[in-house]
Design a protein around this motif. Structure first.
Motif, mmCIF file in Angstrom:
data_model
loop_
_atom_site.group_PDB
_atom_site.id
_atom_site.type_symbol
_atom_site.label_atom_id
_atom_site.label_comp_id
_atom_site.label_asym_id
_atom_site.label_seq_id
_atom_site.Cartn_x
_atom_site.Cartn_y
_atom_site.Cartn_z
ATOM 1 N N ALA A 1 0.839 -1.196 0.000
ATOM 2 C CA ALA A 1 0.000 0.000 0.000
ATOM 3 C C ALA A 1 0.874 1.246 0.000
ATOM 4 O O ALA A 1 1.888 1.318 0.691
ATOM 5 C CB ALA A 1 -0.909 -0.003 1.229
ATOM 6 N N GLU A 2 0.496 2.216 -0.801
ATOM 7 C CA GLU A 2 1.225 3.464 -0.879
ATOM 8 C C GLU A 2 0.454 4.561 -0.157
ATOM 9 O O GLU A 2 -0.759 4.497 0.003
ATOM 10 C CB GLU A 2 1.449 3.854 -2.345
ATOM 11 N N ASP A 3 1.187 5.591 0.274
ATOM 12 C CA ASP A 3 0.547 6.717 0.948
ATOM 13 C C ASP A 3 -0.390 7.435 -0.013
ATOM 14 O O ASP A 3 -0.015 7.752 -1.141
ATOM 15 C CB ASP A 3 1.601 7.699 1.457
ATOM 16 N N VAL A 4 -1.599 7.689 0.448
ATOM 17 C CA VAL A 4 -2.556 8.487 -0.320
ATOM 18 C C VAL A 4 -2.448 9.944 0.093
ATOM 19 O O VAL A 4 -2.478 10.849 -0.738
ATOM 20 C CB VAL A 4 -3.992 7.972 -0.093
ATOM 21 N N CYS A 5 -2.303 10.181 1.393
ATOM 22 C CA CYS A 5 -2.223 11.543 1.929
ATOM 23 C C CYS A 5 -1.058 11.650 2.902
ATOM 24 O O CYS A 5 -0.660 10.654 3.512
ATOM 25 C CB CYS A 5 -3.515 11.910 2.656
ATOM 26 N N LEU A 6 -0.533 12.850 3.033
ATOM 27 C CA LEU A 6 0.511 13.134 4.012
ATOM 28 C C LEU A 6 0.038 14.290 4.880
ATOM 29 O O LEU A 6 -0.591 15.231 4.393
ATOM 30 C CB LEU A 6 1.832 13.496 3.315
ATOM 31 N N GLY B 1 -4.599 3.427 2.325
ATOM 32 C CA GLY B 1 -5.887 2.766 2.248
ATOM 33 C C GLY B 1 -7.078 3.695 2.282
ATOM 34 O O GLY B 1 -8.190 3.283 2.625
ATOM 35 N N LEU B 2 -6.880 4.952 1.949
ATOM 36 C CA LEU B 2 -7.977 5.925 1.972
ATOM 37 C C LEU B 2 -8.735 5.879 0.651
ATOM 38 O O LEU B 2 -8.134 5.713 -0.412
ATOM 39 C CB LEU B 2 -7.427 7.335 2.205
ATOM 40 N N PRO B 3 -10.062 6.030 0.690
ATOM 41 C CA PRO B 3 -10.835 5.982 -0.560
ATOM 42 C C PRO B 3 -10.544 7.178 -1.455
ATOM 43 O O PRO B 3 -10.419 8.310 -0.974
ATOM 44 C CB PRO B 3 -12.285 5.995 -0.066
ATOM 45 N N THR B 4 -10.450 6.941 -2.752
ATOM 46 C CA THR B 4 -10.161 8.003 -3.717
ATOM 47 C C THR B 4 -11.194 8.029 -4.842
ATOM 48 O O THR B 4 -10.921 8.567 -5.916
ATOM 49 C CB THR B 4 -8.752 7.827 -4.314
ATOM 50 N N GLU B 5 -12.345 7.446 -4.607
ATOM 51 C CA GLU B 5 -13.429 7.532 -5.573
ATOM 52 C C GLU B 5 -14.755 7.452 -4.833
ATOM 53 O O GLU B 5 -14.811 7.017 -3.688
ATOM 54 C CB GLU B 5 -13.331 6.425 -6.618
ATOM 55 N N GLU C 1 -22.304 16.610 -0.184
ATOM 56 C CA GLU C 1 -21.644 15.465 -0.804
ATOM 57 C C GLU C 1 -20.168 15.796 -0.980
ATOM 58 O O GLU C 1 -19.811 16.731 -1.691
ATOM 59 C CB GLU C 1 -22.298 15.186 -2.163
ATOM 60 N N LEU C 2 -19.291 15.056 -0.297
ATOM 61 C CA LEU C 2 -17.845 15.267 -0.397
ATOM 62 C C LEU C 2 -17.285 14.428 -1.539
ATOM 63 O O LEU C 2 -17.541 13.223 -1.615
ATOM 64 C CB LEU C 2 -17.160 14.896 0.920
ATOM 65 N N ASP C 3 -16.506 15.057 -2.400
ATOM 66 C CA ASP C 3 -15.968 14.414 -3.600
ATOM 67 C C ASP C 3 -14.623 13.756 -3.278
ATOM 68 O O ASP C 3 -13.607 14.445 -3.114
ATOM 69 C CB ASP C 3 -15.818 15.465 -4.698
ATOM 70 N N LEU C 4 -14.608 12.432 -3.199
ATOM 71 C CA LEU C 4 -13.383 11.717 -2.829
ATOM 72 C C LEU C 4 -12.367 11.675 -3.957
ATOM 73 O O LEU C 4 -11.173 11.477 -3.710
ATOM 74 C CB LEU C 4 -13.727 10.288 -2.402
ATOM 75 N N ALA C 5 -12.803 11.834 -5.194
ATOM 76 C CA ALA C 5 -11.870 11.807 -6.318
ATOM 77 C C ALA C 5 -11.088 13.111 -6.400
ATOM 78 O O ALA C 5 -9.886 13.115 -6.672
ATOM 79 C CB ALA C 5 -12.619 11.552 -7.623
ATOM 80 N N SER C 6 -11.755 14.244 -6.163
ATOM 81 C CA SER C 6 -11.108 15.547 -6.300
ATOM 82 C C SER C 6 -10.408 15.990 -5.021
ATOM 83 O O SER C 6 -9.430 16.738 -5.088
ATOM 84 C CB SER C 6 -12.140 16.612 -6.696
ATOM 85 N N ALA C 7 -10.899 15.573 -3.879
ATOM 86 C CA ALA C 7 -10.324 16.022 -2.607
ATOM 87 C C ALA C 7 -10.297 14.881 -1.591
ATOM 88 O O ALA C 7 -10.939 14.953 -0.543
ATOM 89 C CB ALA C 7 -11.128 17.201 -2.070
ATOM 90 N N PRO C 8 -9.576 13.799 -1.890
ATOM 91 C CA PRO C 8 -9.580 12.646 -0.973
ATOM 92 C C PRO C 8 -8.986 12.955 0.399
ATOM 93 O O PRO C 8 -9.439 12.419 1.409
ATOM 94 C CB PRO C 8 -8.750 11.608 -1.722
ATOM 95 N N ALA D 1 -19.629 6.187 -0.587
ATOM 96 C CA ALA D 1 -20.665 5.631 -1.457
ATOM 97 C C ALA D 1 -20.156 5.695 -2.887
ATOM 98 O O ALA D 1 -19.801 6.769 -3.375
ATOM 99 C CB ALA D 1 -21.964 6.423 -1.328
ATOM 100 N N LEU D 2 -20.057 4.536 -3.551
ATOM 101 C CA LEU D 2 -19.584 4.492 -4.929
ATOM 102 C C LEU D 2 -20.731 4.778 -5.875
ATOM 103 O O LEU D 2 -21.894 4.497 -5.586
ATOM 104 C CB LEU D 2 -18.964 3.129 -5.236
#
Length: 295
Positions: A67-72, A94-98, A116-123, A272-273
């Motif tokens: 697993a790679e870092d999604v956020c720092l 392991g943070l959702p990005t979609e 509604e929070l956008d996980l793709a644009s601002a994970p 929610a996908l």
């Protein structure tokens, strides 16, 4: 005394015995060598087979599945800024990005506000808000500003505009600057009504504070990262936006007059996908299925 013939016989017999011994020893050596070679061949085949199974002969290297870092998260010094609160940091992997998350803000000003929070644009911003919400960071805090840009500013437990958690993140989804200082007539608003965005304090360093726009705001120099949009309760945001304001002590008339806009709770759901509409399968005869409304 033994005759010469007897001596010759004894010598011949001894010679034959020695030859037989040497032949037996040579045969044993051959068998040992053959057995050793066979074992080596079998071992080599086992090693080669194991290496093949593990992909040693693949033309492409095995994909790194770690697993790679999604956020720092950048630490902030709470001793230098006593308005900061330490509630730990979110995970980095392991943070959702979609998909999306739903943020619900319950205030003392009307119906709950959902966004509604956008996980793709601002994970990372979504992960941060989710973490802080799980720690009740936002509960019983005040929305301390009604900005001149047309937004309600919340998310600072200290109510000073300087508060937040003991970590920060970089801006993720800031709109592009306008090509000219004056936006073209009819161009879409930079921050449309209902936009949810993060506040950077100082610029470029995002903490816990967020804006909910109750009217369109257009600027040639955007500074706020967009993380989502309001899906319910916009009338509550508009009501807060219409409250009278007074000086906040720093010369800006942005503080709610009665200082009583309270976030009673803020919660965030699991991701929610987006739903995928299945394509109807063709009928067995190959002809399209009849529409339910046909006939």
């Amino acid at each position: 005394m033994a005759s010469s013939r007897d001596r010759q016989r004894k010598l011949a017999r001894a010679k034959l015995d020695r030859q037989l011994v040497r032949r037996a020893a040579a045969a044993r050596r051959r068998r040992q060598i053959q057995a050793g070679v066979g074992t080596a061949v079998v071992l080599a085949l086992v090693v080669a087979g194991s290496a093949w199974a593990l992909g040693a002969f693949d033309s492409d290297p095995k994909e790194n599945t770690a697993a790679e870092d999604v956020c720092l998260w950048t630490p902030q010094d709470a001793t230098a800024n006593t308005n900061l609160r330490d509630v730990g940091t979110p995970a980095t992997k392991g943070l959702p990005t979609e998909g999306t998350r739903t943020m619900t803000v319950v205030t003392n000003q009307g119906a709950p506000v959902t966004a509604e929070l956008d996980l793709a644009s601002a994970p990372c911003a979504a992960a941060s808000i989710t973490h802080l919400a799980s720690k009740s960071f936002y509960d019983n805090t005040k929305c301390h500003e009604i900005t001149t840009e047309g937004a309600v500013r919340c998310g600072d437990p200290s109510g000073t505009g300087l508060g937040g958690p003991t970590y920060s993140l970089y801006d993720e989804n800031v709109p592009d600057p306008a090509p000219s200082a004056s936006p073209a007539p009819g161009a879409p608003a930079t921050y449309p009504k209902g936009t949810v965005a993060m506040v950077s304090t100082p610029p470029g360093v995002t903490g816990s504070q967020f804006l909910i726009f109750f009217k369109d705001f257009t600027t040639a120099d955007p500074k706020y990262s967009i993380i989502g949009r309001v899906t319910g309760g916009l009338a509550t945001v508009e009501k807060i936006g219409a409250l009278p304001t007074v000086d906040n002590g720093a010369g800006a008339k942005v503080k709610p007059k009665d200082d009583d806009v309270v976030v009673q709770s803020l919660t965030v759901t699991e991701p929610a996908l987006a739903e995928v509409t299945p394509t109807p399968a063709p009928s067995a005869s190959g002809t399209p299925a009849a529409s339910p409304s046909a006939g």
